[in-house]
Scaffold this active site. Structure first.
Site, short mmCIF file in Angstrom:
data_model
loop_
_atom_site.label_atom_id
_atom_site.label_comp_id
_atom_site.label_asym_id
_atom_site.label_seq_id
_atom_site.Cartn_x
_atom_site.Cartn_y
_atom_site.Cartn_z
CE LYS A 81 -1.60 2.86 2.95
NZ LYS A 81 -1.58 4.07 2.11
N GLY A 137 -5.27 3.35 -0.96
CA GLY A 137 -6.37 3.80 -0.10
C GLY A 137 -5.86 4.74 0.96
N GLY A 168 -4.63 5.65 4.52
CA GLY A 168 -3.91 4.90 5.56
C GLY A 168 -4.72 4.70 6.83
N GLY A 176 -5.20 0.99 6.81
CA GLY A 176 -4.02 0.60 7.61
C GLY A 176 -4.42 -0.28 8.78
CD GLU A 231 13.05 0.32 9.19
OE1 GLU A 231 13.78 1.28 9.48
OE2 GLU A 231 13.41 -0.86 9.29
CB CYS A 252 13.23 9.18 7.67
SG CYS A 252 14.07 7.99 6.64
CD GLU A 289 10.60 12.95 11.07
OE1 GLU A 289 9.45 12.58 11.30
OE2 GLU A 289 11.44 12.23 10.51
P1 NAD Z 1 2.46 8.75 7.78
O1 NAD Z 1 2.71 7.95 8.98
O2 NAD Z 1 1.40 9.78 7.82
O3 NAD Z 1 2.12 7.82 6.53
C1 NAD Z 1 2.94 6.74 6.15
C2 NAD Z 1 2.09 5.63 5.58
O4 NAD Z 1 1.26 5.13 6.61
C3 NAD Z 1 1.17 6.06 4.46
O5 NAD Z 1 1.06 5.03 3.52
C4 NAD Z 1 -0.16 6.26 5.17
O6 NAD Z 1 -1.27 6.07 4.33
C5 NAD Z 1 -0.09 5.16 6.21
N1 NAD Z 1 -0.90 5.38 7.41
C6 NAD Z 1 -1.31 6.54 7.95
N2 NAD Z 1 -2.00 6.29 9.07
C7 NAD Z 1 -2.00 4.95 9.26
C8 NAD Z 1 -2.53 4.08 10.25
N3 NAD Z 1 -3.23 4.53 11.30
N4 NAD Z 1 -2.32 2.75 10.13
C9 NAD Z 1 -1.61 2.26 9.09
N5 NAD Z 1 -1.11 3.04 8.11
C10 NAD Z 1 -1.30 4.36 8.20
O7 NAD Z 1 3.87 9.39 7.42
P2 NAD Z 1 4.23 10.33 6.24
O8 NAD Z 1 3.93 11.71 6.65
O9 NAD Z 1 3.64 9.83 4.98
O10 NAD Z 1 5.80 10.07 6.10
C11 NAD Z 1 6.71 10.80 6.79
C12 NAD Z 1 7.21 10.05 7.99
O11 NAD Z 1 7.83 8.83 7.59
C13 NAD Z 1 8.29 10.80 8.72
O12 NAD Z 1 8.07 10.73 10.09
C14 NAD Z 1 9.57 10.07 8.34
O13 NAD Z 1 10.61 10.20 9.24
C15 NAD Z 1 9.10 8.68 8.24
N6 NAD Z 1 10.02 7.88 7.43
C16 NAD Z 1 10.82 6.96 8.06
C17 NAD Z 1 11.72 6.20 7.32
C18 NAD Z 1 12.57 5.16 7.97
O14 NAD Z 1 13.07 4.29 7.27
N7 NAD Z 1 12.75 5.18 9.27
C19 NAD Z 1 11.82 6.39 5.95
C20 NAD Z 1 11.01 7.33 5.34
C21 NAD Z 1 10.10 8.08 6.10
#
Ligand code: NAD
Length: 473
Positions: A170, A201, A203, A207, A245, A279, A379
């Protein structure tokens, strides 16, 4: 505007159960550019069912066959390089000149990396009368963010497929395109039906369905710490493996004897890459107090080299942020930094004068930041660098570790010998010495609130493995 109407499930393009759709916005023009279906619980069930049905055969496929299929996929990715690159330009606003190197080269190499390691699944480790064998963990859900969409997908998908797992992927709402291209690639190379399944879809809606699904054995989640915690909560009753992650606030420690200009350049360019949406970016630069003014002046100069503009132009070095929401979050933090008393060296809250459309934020440098400030702890996920001064090296290490995160870190000293003992004291999953570059052999993942998983390297494969002990052999 591109309309993608079907999910890739069980080796074919299937119509969604519901009729709702989602729009992707081009962050440079603010105009809708792609639309995709919005999955419902029924769509997740179909995808999981396909993955479950495909699992026994795929898990039993000789590793050499999995190797060949992954290598064929990597070759096809190379052939469709331009499309994969342009997907990042369109949906993320990544400048066309850097998008290939930043977002496509690595994933192709990553696919090949795990193709070469599929054979590890057939190795048996003998310890006296105990044989340790590796088996795929099963059906995996892969949930990814928008900031390195292809990189994150391949970081999960390649080891999962190499291990013999089947998957439901997803992508993030903002960046679905590269996943659709990968589905076409798998169709083209003849990956068996049901091994790779794709749904799009919201998240927060699907999710929790994926996390709580009793027929999913593992969920690998990359994203915010907030959503990562929710995934773990929803997954708990089914006792599935949850690989997280998450976010970061990584320090770069520059020592007194370091080449200051080289170190500051590395730090600023690292933060500004991908418009600060990385990240593991080194967003806290720690500098000896006596050098702080010089470091700030240098950082301001280097930040001014960035050319903000249309990502489709080859002279652009920095594009917009991914969304209106991200722009307002980043601007909010810049405003907080000013209110907290940090000194603004470059950039600021106002957008660039020469760009009337798009989610642009200027490269921003703060100095005189203290570690209790919000801008030093939260962050920001935008092109904002905080410079903090330190007295002794002990104090530098204390500041570096004083965060809930622990994803990455870096030390720029006189040389590697001086940097190494400092690296050993930093609480983070990675530490880069001097100008070291990303390596697929370096497992990537966090301490503390940055997560519990590891991607890449041998450890990245082990995330998708159950170890079975056969005793008495
Ligand atoms: P986010 O958590 O809002 O979304 C990430 C993904 O999770 C999306 O696909 C989203 O649809 C899904 N999602 C959202 N709510 C969910 C839930 N309740 N249950 C399951 N899935 C859900 O994050 P973002 O704003 O898209 O991405 C940025 C974040 O990702 C930053 O905090 C960044 O540091 C982190 N990040 C971490 C790494 C790593 O490897 N550690 C790499 C890249 C990004």
């Amino acid at each position: 505007m591109q309309h993608l109407t079907h999910f890739y499930i069980n080796g074919s393009w299937q119509a969604p159960h519901g009729s709702e759709r989602m729009e992707v916005v081009d962050p440079a023009t603010e105009a809708p550019c792609v639309s995709v279906p919005r999955a419902t619980r029924e769509d997740i069930d179909s995808a999981v069912h396909a993955a479950r049905q495909a699992l026994p055969t795929w898990a039993a496929t000789p590793a050499s066959q999995r190797h060949d299929l992954l290598m064929a996929a990597a070759k096809e990715m190379q052939r469709r390089y331009g499309e994969l690159r342009d997907a990042h330009v369109l949906t993320m606003g990544c400048p066309v000149d850097t998008a290939g190197a930043l977002h496509v080269d690595g994933p192709i190499e990553g696919m090949q990396y795990y193709a070469e390691r599929a054979g590890r699944m057939e190795e048996v480790e003998q310890k006296g009368s105990v044989s340790l064998v590796r088996e795929p963990i099963g059906v995996c859900a892969l949930i990814n963010p928008w900031n390195y969409p292809l990189h994150q997908l391949i970081g999960k998908l390649a080891p999962a497929l190499a291990a013999g797992c089947t998957v439901v992927a997803k992508p993030a709402e903002q960046t679905p395109l590269q996943d659709f291209i990968m589905a076409e690639i798998f169709e083209e190379v003849g990956l068996p039906a049901g091994v790779f399944n794709l749904v799009t879809g919201v998240g927060s809606e699907i999710g929790p369905v994926m996390a709580g699904h009793s027929d999913i054995d593992m969920i690998s989640f990359t994203g915010s710490t907030r959503a990562g915690v929710q995934v773990a909560e929803h997954a708990a009753p089914t006792v599935k493996r949850v690989c997280q992650e998450l976010g970061g606030k990584s320090p770069l420690v520059i020592t007194e004897g370091a080449d200051l200009e080289a170190a500051v350049r590395l730090g600023v360019e690292n933060v500004m890459a991908n418009t600060g949406q990385t990240c593991d970016a080194f967003t806290r630069m720690l500098v000896p107090r006596a050098l702080q003014q010089d470091a700030a002046a240098l950082a301001g100069q280097i930040a001014r080299e960035q050319v903000l503009g249309d990502p489709k132009r080859t002279d652009t070095t920095m594009g917009p942020l991914v969304s209106e929401r991200q722009k307002s979050i980043v601007r909010h933090f810049i405003q907080r930094g000013l209110e907290e008393g940090a000194t603004l060296v470059e950039g600021g809250v106002d957008g660039p004068d020469h760009l009337s459309h798009g989610y642009y934020v200027r490269p921003t440098i703060f100095t005189d930041v203290t570690n209790d400030m919000e801008i030093a702890q939260e962050e920001i996920f935008g092109p904002v660098l905080c410079i903090l001064g330190y007295g002794s090296l002990d104090e530098a290490i204390e500041i570096a570790n004083d965060t809930v995160y622990g994803l990455s870190s870096a030390v720029y000293a006189r040389n590697v010998d001086e940097a190494l003992p400092i690296a050993r004291r930093l609480k983070a999953g990675q530490c880069y010495l001097q100008d070291a570059e990303f390596s697929f052999d370096a497992p990537f993942g966090g301490y503390k609130h940055s997560g519990n998983g590891r991607e890449w390297g041998e450890e990245g494969l082990l995330e998708y493995v159950e170890v079975k002990s056969i005793v008495g052999t």
